[in-house]
Motif scaffolding. Structure first.
Motif, PDB file in Angstrom:
ATOM      1  N   LEU A 192       0.663  -1.341  -0.068  1.00 32.67           N
ATOM      2  CA  LEU A 192       0.017   0.039   0.078  1.00 32.67           C
ATOM      3  C   LEU A 192       1.033   1.330   0.050  1.00 32.67           C
ATOM      4  CD1 LEU A 192      -2.691  -0.986   2.762  1.00 32.67           C
ATOM      5  CD2 LEU A 192      -2.831  -1.240   0.313  1.00 32.67           C
ATOM      6  N   GLY A 193       0.416   2.214  -0.626  1.00 39.23           N
ATOM      7  CA  GLY A 193       1.122   3.669  -0.684  1.00 39.23           C
ATOM      8  C   GLY A 193       0.245   4.707   0.083  1.00 39.23           C
ATOM      9  N   LEU A 194       0.976   5.488   0.832  1.00 37.68           N
ATOM     10  CA  LEU A 194       0.460   6.718   1.415  1.00 37.68           C
ATOM     11  C   LEU A 194       0.719   7.988   0.652  1.00 37.68           C
ATOM     12  CD1 LEU A 194       0.655   6.091   5.336  1.00 37.68           C
ATOM     13  CD2 LEU A 194      -1.134   5.325   3.602  1.00 37.68           C
ATOM     14  N   ALA A 195      -0.343   8.785   0.200  1.00 37.61           N
ATOM     15  CA  ALA A 195       0.034   9.907  -0.892  1.00 37.61           C
ATOM     16  C   ALA A 195       1.066  10.851   0.047  1.00 37.61           C
ATOM     17  CB  ALA A 195      -1.335  10.388  -0.929  1.00 37.61           C
ATOM     18  N   SER A 196       2.023  11.612  -0.699  1.00 37.85           N
ATOM     19  CA  SER A 196       2.873  12.321  -0.171  1.00 37.85           C
ATOM     20  C   SER A 196       1.825  13.873  -0.503  1.00 37.85           C
ATOM     21  CB  SER A 196       4.088  12.443  -1.115  1.00 37.85           C
ATOM     22  OG  SER A 196       3.689  13.043  -2.494  1.00 37.85           O
ATOM     23  N   LEU A 232       6.522  24.209  -3.293  1.00 36.53           N
ATOM     24  CA  LEU A 232       7.824  23.380  -3.179  1.00 36.53           C
ATOM     25  C   LEU A 232       8.070  23.336  -1.471  1.00 36.53           C
ATOM     26  CD1 LEU A 232       9.979  24.464  -6.012  1.00 36.53           C
ATOM     27  CD2 LEU A 232       8.713  22.070  -5.677  1.00 36.53           C
ATOM     28  N   LEU A 233       7.518  24.469  -0.790  1.00 43.63           N
ATOM     29  CA  LEU A 233       7.820  24.528   0.435  1.00 43.63           C
ATOM     30  C   LEU A 233       6.865  23.932   1.319  1.00 43.63           C
ATOM     31  CD1 LEU A 233       9.552  28.141   1.023  1.00 43.63           C
ATOM     32  CD2 LEU A 233      10.367  26.037   1.732  1.00 43.63           C
ATOM     33  N   THR A 234       5.487  23.344   0.902  1.00 46.60           N
ATOM     34  CA  THR A 234       4.915  22.404   1.381  1.00 46.60           C
ATOM     35  C   THR A 234       5.697  21.476   2.313  1.00 46.60           C
ATOM     36  OG1 THR A 234       3.250  22.726  -0.512  1.00 46.60           O
ATOM     37  CG2 THR A 234       2.677  20.776   1.325  1.00 46.60           C
ATOM     38  N   PRO A 235       5.182  21.536   3.496  1.00 42.91           N
ATOM     39  CA  PRO A 235       6.027  20.514   4.502  1.00 42.91           C
ATOM     40  C   PRO A 235       5.843  18.917   3.949  1.00 42.91           C
ATOM     41  CG  PRO A 235       4.582  21.544   5.767  1.00 42.91           C
ATOM     42  CD  PRO A 235       4.501  22.233   4.234  1.00 42.91           C
ATOM     43  N   THR A 236       6.774  18.200   4.452  1.00 47.08           N
ATOM     44  CA  THR A 236       6.883  16.620   4.471  1.00 47.08           C
ATOM     45  C   THR A 236       5.599  16.294   5.154  1.00 47.08           C
ATOM     46  OG1 THR A 236       9.230  16.844   3.821  1.00 47.08           O
ATOM     47  CG2 THR A 236       8.075  14.701   4.994  1.00 47.08           C
TER      48      THR A 236
END
Length: 358
Positions: A192-196, A232-236
């Motif tokens: 399964l993958g969780l969206a980034s 691009l600065l949206t945090p991890t």
């Protein structure tokens, strides 16, 4: 014996640390300014406030019976350059925490506490406070305490206005709950993958190069709305709470992989036994337009995209096929966007450990 002054020079009337570029008063003011943010992260086990020589933490107070400690350290790479160029400093603190605590949870560990290292040429209190308030926000999201750190003012080492960051996280996991459980993995298990939330904190040297060759600036409109700098600065994204909930509630997760530098291609094999590989189905998850833009405008080969960026998946989760629906439901209830992105297959030593299919 009194030293003689150098010929032709008059000795300075007086020198002090501030004249050499280090302002102790500014450092003290920063500590006072960030105390409320640090206090807001307090959790069971914290025994001291910031300002001492070290942070105290009582592991026994957390309720573990036979714990192992897990430690991680990281930075945010050249994403800092974007923060410096745009003047947006509060989000990289969240990134710093995310890069560490997401590495802890893949081993089944609950983050307990965090320390930061902030180095600069000349301390700008408001900038440093914004960064550390972001660190505190990341700690709140991860459920860990910010119990200390170091602010190093080093004129001559860093240019005026520049700073660097590093973070250190410690977590705990019961001895019999450590991940990955490679002995329990088998052919047919589901990935399964969780969206980034975007590019996260890897690949920014390549991002900046793509912007440069396209004469694009951080203030230009991005293909996803807002400016490139804002996007691009949206945090991890911090996956700790959702993953811990799924681990504890289902008991079905055998492996987790934080998709950071190296992308899917390099990170999933880190949690697999030697006899298994991953088959990933491209197109099985939503990919942000920012990745399509980077690939097209940089003419980046697909293999390089998948080895450099998370490409829309920030965490990969392995479980048995008959338990995947249950795990999916728990993760979704925790607010994650979940995709079934692949399966485990037998490993052919002549082929890569991650194989892609359309």
């Amino acid at each position: 014996m009194k030293p003689k002054p150098t010929s032709g020079q008059n000795p300075p009337s007086s020198l002090n640390y501030r004249a050499a570029g280090v302002d102790i008063d500014a450092g003290n003011a920063l500590v006072e300014k960030i105390k409320p943010a640090c206090a807001s992260t307090k959790r069971a086990g914290v025994m001291s406030a910031i300002g001492g020589f070290g942070g105290l933490f009582d592991l026994q107070a957390t309720g573990y019976s036979d714990p192992l400690l897990v430690a991680a350290t990281d930075g945010v790479g050249t994403k800092l350059k974007l923060a410096l160029d745009t003047g947006i400093h509060h989000t990289v603190g969240i990134d710093l925490v995310a890069m560490c605590v997401n590495d802890l949870v893949v081993q089944g560990a609950e983050p307990l506490f965090f320390l930061d290292y902030y180095a600069c040429g000349s301390l700008e209190t408001d900038v440093a406070a914004a960064v550390i308030e972001g660190i505190a926000e990341g700690c709140r999201q991860a459920g860990c305490a910010l119990i200390g750190g170091e602010t190093a003012e080093m004129p001559g080492m860093y240019a005026k206005g520049d700073y660097d960051l590093a973070g250190f996280a410690v977590g705990a996991v019961e001895r019999d709950k450590v991940l990955p459980r490679t002995d329990d993995m088998q052919v047919g298990d589901v990935i399964l993958g969780l969206a980034s939330s975007g590019v996260h904190s890897n690949g920014f040297s390549l991002v900046r190069k793509v912007l440069e060759v396209n004469n694009a600036s951080f203030g230009d409109d991005a293909p996803v709305g807002g400016t490139f700098g804002e996007w691009l600065l949206t945090p991890t994204r911090i996956y700790v709470n959702a993953c811990l909930q799924a681990i504890r509630e289902t008991g079905a997760i055998t492996g987790l992989a934080h998709i950071t530098g190296g992308g899917l291609s390099e990170n999933i094999p880190r949690v697999l036994p030697d006899h298994l590989a991953a088959s990933i189905t491209l197109g099985s998850w939503d990919v942000s337009p920012i990745f399509s833009w980077l690939q097209s405008q940089g003419n980046i080969p697909e293999d390089d995209m998948l080895r450099t960026f998370n490409c829309g998946i920030g965490m990969a989760i392995i479980c048995a096929a008959d338990q995947a629906e249950m795990v999916h439901a728990v993760l979704e209830a925790q607010g994650e966007r979940v995709f079934q992105i692949g399966t485990l297959i037998s490993r052919n030593p002549a082929l890569p450990a991650v194989q892609y299919a359309s």
